[in-house]
Design a protein around this motif. Structure first.
Motif, PDB file in Angstrom:
ATOM      1  N   LYS A 158     -13.008  15.499  81.669  1.00 42.33           N
ATOM      2  CA  LYS A 158     -12.854  14.122  82.136  1.00 42.33           C
ATOM      3  C   LYS A 158     -14.110  13.681  82.883  1.00 42.33           C
ATOM      4  CE  LYS A 158      -7.934  15.066  82.912  1.00 42.33           C
ATOM      5  NZ  LYS A 158      -6.849  15.084  83.928  1.00 42.33           N
ATOM      6  N   CYS A 159     -14.382  12.384  82.842  1.00 40.20           N
ATOM      7  CA  CYS A 159     -15.538  11.847  83.558  1.00 40.20           C
ATOM      8  C   CYS A 159     -15.286  11.935  85.060  1.00 40.20           C
ATOM      9  CB  CYS A 159     -15.800  10.402  83.144  1.00 40.20           C
ATOM     10  SG  CYS A 159     -17.301   9.707  83.885  1.00 40.20           S
ATOM     11  N   ARG A 161     -16.898  10.348  87.355  1.00 39.46           N
ATOM     12  CA  ARG A 161     -17.182   9.080  88.041  1.00 39.46           C
ATOM     13  C   ARG A 161     -15.865   8.437  88.467  1.00 39.46           C
ATOM     14  NH1 ARG A 161     -17.837   3.713  86.163  1.00 39.46           N
ATOM     15  NH2 ARG A 161     -19.272   2.443  87.421  1.00 39.46           N
ATOM     16  N   CYS A 164     -14.294   5.518  86.500  1.00 35.32           N
ATOM     17  CA  CYS A 164     -13.868   5.797  85.121  1.00 35.32           C
ATOM     18  C   CYS A 164     -12.425   6.277  85.027  1.00 35.32           C
ATOM     19  CB  CYS A 164     -14.810   6.827  84.486  1.00 35.32           C
ATOM     20  SG  CYS A 164     -16.464   6.161  84.160  1.00 35.32           S
ATOM     21  N   LEU A 169     -13.987  12.603  78.023  1.00 38.12           N
ATOM     22  CA  LEU A 169     -15.369  12.636  77.562  1.00 38.12           C
ATOM     23  C   LEU A 169     -15.442  12.992  76.084  1.00 38.12           C
ATOM     24  CD1 LEU A 169     -16.946  14.479  80.619  1.00 38.12           C
ATOM     25  CD2 LEU A 169     -17.189  12.053  80.068  1.00 38.12           C
ATOM     26  N   CYS A 187     -19.470   9.481  78.145  1.00 37.42           N
ATOM     27  CA  CYS A 187     -18.314   8.755  78.656  1.00 37.42           C
ATOM     28  C   CYS A 187     -18.326   7.347  78.080  1.00 37.42           C
ATOM     29  CB  CYS A 187     -18.331   8.701  80.183  1.00 37.42           C
ATOM     30  SG  CYS A 187     -16.965   7.721  80.874  1.00 37.42           S
ATOM     31  N   CYS A 190     -18.358   4.449  81.298  1.00 40.52           N
ATOM     32  CA  CYS A 190     -19.595   4.154  82.021  1.00 40.52           C
ATOM     33  C   CYS A 190     -20.824   4.254  81.122  1.00 40.52           C
ATOM     34  CB  CYS A 190     -19.756   5.075  83.225  1.00 40.52           C
ATOM     35  SG  CYS A 190     -19.877   6.836  82.816  1.00 40.52           S
ATOM     36  N   TYR A 194     -23.583  13.264  80.300  1.00 41.17           N
ATOM     37  CA  TYR A 194     -23.496  14.308  81.306  1.00 41.17           C
ATOM     38  C   TYR A 194     -23.744  15.684  80.682  1.00 41.17           C
ATOM     39  CZ  TYR A 194     -21.166  10.592  83.931  1.00 41.17           C
ATOM     40  OH  TYR A 194     -20.871   9.403  84.548  1.00 41.17           O
TER      41      TYR A 194
END
Length: 275
Positions: A158-159, A161, A164, A169, A187, A190, A194
């Motif tokens: 999972k993101c 951020r 988000c 992901l 992602c 956003c 990553y």
């Protein structure tokens, strides 16, 4: 875990229980563990009554079940048997036909006569070949459906951020040529890339390709995140939003200014050369 064979044909068992990365020039010094040894150990643990030819799985399923290969989907047999799907890949595989026979679980006298060390090298090439085919397979509708299952289970993570909201992901490669870079994570919320976790850092980015996330979201727009005000961070001081007139730090602006300076310098050099 007992192993199950997908076909009733008498097929040779190949492979080494290794996680390979394409483009690596140095061979691993670790002791190679062949696929046949893995099955022998499993059979001895499960009991002799369960050991038979029908207990052996196919190469693609075995490869995807290896630790660290959880991100791969099992390629359909029909797709593997169509040579048209492999156009242009042979240039990356020194022993292309032997590696292809390995993936297809086809008996080959030449591969059977190889030493244990050479079989390990052949299995690395088979892993590279499977990864490059995998990048094409996940662009098909059937491959995308398999990837959807992994996205729903958050296999890729999972993101992190906050805005988000734990969005799933999607794996992405920075290059379509193997040996350039490891797989990354994209992602869709956003739109940032990553680093992947360490346990999959040896997977080549070319095994997922540069096009998959964007092509996937164009085919299945329902997985595109809807924009909300909460998705964007608004900087505040003592609860008040910062006025637009206050200069903000924007990395893209800094990069653009550097590119403009480089172009000016290049133009000056070209003008001086002409004079």
């Amino acid at each position: 875990m007992s192993l199950q064979k997908k076909t009733n044909k008498n097929k040779s068992v190949r492979g080494s229980n290794i996680q390979m990365e394409s483009g690596s020039s140095s061979d691993s010094n670790e002791e190679l563990k062949t696929r046949s040894e893995t099955e022998t150990e499993t059979e001895s643990e499960s009991g002799s009554e369960n050991s038979s030819e029908s207990d052996v799985i196919g190469w693609p399923e075995w490869f995807c079940d290896l630790e660290g290969n959880e991100w791969f989907v099992e390629i359909n047999d029909d797709y593997l048997m169509d040579d048209f799907n492999f156009y242009g890949i042979s240039k990356y595989i020194p022993h292309y036909h032997l590696a292809l026979d390995t993936i297809r679980d086809i008996d080959n006298e030449e591969s059977q006569s190889l030493s244990k060390k050479d079989k390990g090298k052949l299995d690395k090439e088979a892993g590279l070949l499977y990864g490059l085919i995998h990048a094409r397979y996940i662009l098909t509708r059937r491959g995308m459906k398999e990837m959807i299952k992994k996205l729903k289970n958050f296999t890729f993570g999972k993101c992190t951020r906050y805005q988000c909201k734990n969005k799933s992901l999607i794996p992405i490669g920075l290059h379509d040529t193997p040996g350039k870079n490891s797989v990354k994570l994209y992602c869709p919320n956003c739109q940032k890339i990553y680093h992947s976790p360490k346990y999959v850092s040896s997977i080549d980015g070319a095994f997922f390709g540069t096009s998959f996330p964007h092509f996937f979201l164009s085919i299945f727009p329902q997985y595109k995140p809807k924009y909300t005000k909460e998705s964007e961070f608004v900087p505040k001081i003592f609860g008040f939003e910062i006025h637009r007139s206050v200069p903000k730090y924007d990395p893209s602006e800094r990069l653009n200014s550097k590119n403009k300076e480089r172009k000016k310098n290049q133009n000056k050099i070209e003008i001086e050369k002409e004079n």
